[in-house]
Scaffold this motif. Structure first.
Motif, short mmCIF file in Angstrom:
data_model
loop_
_atom_site.label_atom_id
_atom_site.label_comp_id
_atom_site.label_asym_id
_atom_site.label_seq_id
_atom_site.Cartn_x
_atom_site.Cartn_y
_atom_site.Cartn_z
N PHE A 22 17.45 28.70 -20.42
CA PHE A 22 18.50 29.45 -21.11
C PHE A 22 18.78 28.88 -22.50
CE2 PHE A 22 19.18 30.76 -16.73
CZ PHE A 22 19.20 32.13 -16.91
N LYS A 25 16.08 30.38 -24.72
CA LYS A 25 16.34 31.80 -24.92
C LYS A 25 17.51 31.99 -25.92
CE LYS A 25 16.80 35.74 -21.84
NZ LYS A 25 17.24 36.15 -20.52
N SER A 26 18.54 31.13 -25.82
CA SER A 26 19.68 31.28 -26.71
C SER A 26 19.28 30.96 -28.15
CB SER A 26 20.86 30.41 -26.27
OG SER A 26 20.52 29.05 -26.31
N TYR A 31 21.93 32.76 -30.40
CA TYR A 31 23.26 32.48 -29.84
C TYR A 31 23.59 30.99 -30.00
CZ TYR A 31 23.27 37.10 -27.76
OH TYR A 31 23.25 38.45 -27.59
N ARG A 34 24.01 28.57 -24.60
CA ARG A 34 23.44 29.36 -23.51
C ARG A 34 24.53 30.08 -22.71
NH1 ARG A 34 23.50 26.39 -18.86
NH2 ARG A 34 24.37 24.35 -19.17
N PHE A 37 24.65 34.02 -22.10
CA PHE A 37 24.01 34.78 -21.02
C PHE A 37 24.95 35.00 -19.84
CE2 PHE A 37 20.69 32.77 -23.50
CZ PHE A 37 20.10 33.92 -23.97
N LYS A 38 25.95 34.12 -19.71
CA LYS A 38 26.92 34.33 -18.62
C LYS A 38 27.73 35.60 -18.91
CE LYS A 38 27.44 29.36 -18.00
NZ LYS A 38 28.38 28.23 -18.10
N ILE A 40 26.81 38.07 -20.89
CA ILE A 40 25.91 39.23 -20.83
C ILE A 40 25.73 39.67 -19.37
CG2 ILE A 40 23.50 39.96 -21.21
CD1 ILE A 40 23.56 38.15 -23.77
N GLU A 41 25.52 38.70 -18.49
CA GLU A 41 25.35 39.05 -17.06
C GLU A 41 26.63 39.64 -16.47
OE1 GLU A 41 23.35 36.39 -14.25
OE2 GLU A 41 22.84 35.14 -15.97
N SER A 64 29.52 31.65 -28.63
CA SER A 64 28.48 32.57 -28.18
C SER A 64 29.05 33.81 -27.48
CB SER A 64 27.46 31.87 -27.29
OG SER A 64 28.06 31.39 -26.14
N VAL A 68 28.44 37.77 -28.62
CA VAL A 68 28.07 38.88 -27.72
C VAL A 68 29.08 40.02 -27.89
CG1 VAL A 68 27.83 39.58 -25.29
CG2 VAL A 68 26.93 37.37 -26.03
N SER A 190 22.72 32.48 -14.92
CA SER A 190 22.65 31.48 -15.99
C SER A 190 23.65 30.34 -15.78
CB SER A 190 22.89 32.14 -17.35
OG SER A 190 24.00 33.00 -17.28
#
Ligand SMILES: C[S@@+](CC[C@H](N)C(=O)[O-])C[C@H]1O[C@@H](n2cnc3c(N)ncnc32)[C@H](O)[C@@H]1O
Length: 208
Positions: A22, A25-26, A31, A34, A37-38, A40-41, A64, A68, A190
């Motif tokens: 993660f 990916k961030s 971002y 990481r 992603f929490k 986003i999910e 971050s 988002v 994540s």
């Protein structure tokens, strides 16, 4: 090598792999952490951030979640708050202050003027090294925010917050259930499996 040592080593490797996946990916997606992603999910699951949402983001630094939210909200207002500094993000207003300070609550009320749709909180108390105490302190922030949310959100508002599956978890859950019609829990992929972190999602305030 003893079996217990082998298992510990393999678990440490899995945790590191999970973090790295993660983290990478961030960085690729720009971002700041990481944690993005929490959110986003969570939003993929419950779809609570709308184009026109007026949104309060607590425990926002490094930013971050605000990044988002800033991509998704086009017609509404976003206010991020943290005790730590946060670098600017387009369409996001930021206040450096402590949520527990009563003056902060007045500032939030003044900013939204009765028109607040969504509260998201990733607030976590500073770690002391004592996991049980850390979990209690973070859950206290969550409980304080649940009470505050019931006074400032619109009746069909959404409340999402980090909390820990610690000893006071049931108390916080019961508090949420006393104020909201629907209360759910969701642990994002994540979020590290070995962490007791989870997220509470509440919707529609009860008319008491
Ligand atoms: C896990 S970090 C949040 C990460 C953030 N959601 C992001 O995506 O970048 C937790 C944050 O909660 C903040 N925090 C803890 N207690 C707070 C309080 N009483 N008022 C405001 N912020 C607080 C910390 O300063 C820290 O930056």
């Amino acid at each position: 090598m003893k079996k217990s040592k082998r298992v510990k080593k393999s678990n440490t490797w899995k945790i590191k792999q999970h973090r790295d996946q993660f983290f990478k990916k961030s960085k690729t997606l720009g971002y700041r952490s990481r944690a993005a992603f929490k959110l986003i999910e969570l939003n993929n699951r419950y779809k609570f951030i709308k184009r026109n949402s007026n949104l309060l983001d607590l425990g926002s630094s490094p930013g971050s979640w605000a990044q988002v939210a800033s991509k998704l909200v086009k017609g509404g207002k976003i206010l991020s708050i943290d005790i730590k500094e946060m670098k600017p993000i387009p369409n996001v207003s930021f206040l450096k202050c402590d949520f527990m300070d009563p003056k902060t609550k007045d500032k939030i009320i003044f900013f939204f003027k009765g028109n607040l749709d969504v509260i998201i909180s990733d607030m976590a108390a500073d770690t002391t090294g004592n996991r049980s105490l850390d979990s209690i302190r973070t859950n206290q922030l969550c409980a304080e925010l649940i009470n505050f949310s019931s006074k400032v959100l619109k009746q069909k508002g959404i409340f999402v917050s980090k909390l820990f599956m610690g000893e006071d978890f049931i108390e916080v859950k019961n508090l949420a259930k006393s104020l909201y019609k629907k209360v759910n829990f969701f642990k994002p992929e994540s979020s590290r499996k070995e962490s007791k972190e989870t997220y509470i999602h509440c919707e529609i305030l009860k008319t008491l």
